[in-house]
Design a protein around this motif. Structure first.
Motif, PDB file in Angstrom:
ATOM      1  N   ALA A  72       0.828  -1.209   0.000  1.00 42.10           N
ATOM      2  CA  ALA A  72       0.000   0.000   0.000  1.00 42.10           C
ATOM      3  C   ALA A  72       0.863   1.260   0.000  1.00 42.10           C
ATOM      4  CB  ALA A  72      -0.925  -0.015   1.208  1.00 42.10           C
TER       5      ALA A  72
ATOM      6  N   ILE B 168      -1.800  -8.168   0.651  1.00 42.36           N
ATOM      7  CA  ILE B 168      -1.703  -6.709   0.651  1.00 42.36           C
ATOM      8  C   ILE B 168      -1.016  -6.316   1.944  1.00 42.36           C
ATOM      9  CG2 ILE B 168      -2.959  -4.526   0.729  1.00 42.36           C
ATOM     10  CD1 ILE B 168      -4.922  -5.685  -1.245  1.00 42.36           C
TER      11      ILE B 168
ATOM     12  N   TYR C 151      -4.752  -0.432   3.862  1.00 51.01           N
ATOM     13  CA  TYR C 151      -5.431  -0.485   2.569  1.00 51.01           C
ATOM     14  C   TYR C 151      -6.864  -0.018   2.742  1.00 51.01           C
ATOM     15  CZ  TYR C 151      -7.215  -2.277  -1.841  1.00 51.01           C
ATOM     16  OH  TYR C 151      -7.797  -2.386  -3.069  1.00 51.01           O
TER      17      TYR C 151
END
Length: 74
Positions: free
Chosen positions: A4, A35, A39
């Motif tokens: 991110a 991820i 986020y």
């Protein structure tokens, strides 16, 4: 994995570390199964959302650390 933009350490530094260690960084979250960092997009159940500490700990311990210890709240 996708890192991110709001990550700390900065995204560019984390990407560099991952690439140096043989990992792959996706240019978009839609192509990733992990991820890293905060986020704000839509959360998908198939994706693991992990803290930046997972990347750093995995590198320093020379192994992929358990995801459960680094999950970000969804």
């Amino acid at each position: 994995m996708f890192i991110a933009p709001a990550s700390s350490p900065p995204r560019a530094k984390l990407c560099e570390l991952v690439l140096l260690c043989g990992g792959h960084v996706s240019p978009t979250p839609q192509l990733a199964s992990l991820i890293i960092g905060p986020y704000r997009g839509k959360k998908e159940p198939r994706i693991q959302y992990l803290s930046e500490k997972w990347v750093l700990d995995s590198i320093t311990q020379h192994k992929v650390c358990d995801f459960n210890d680094y999950q970000l709240l969804q």
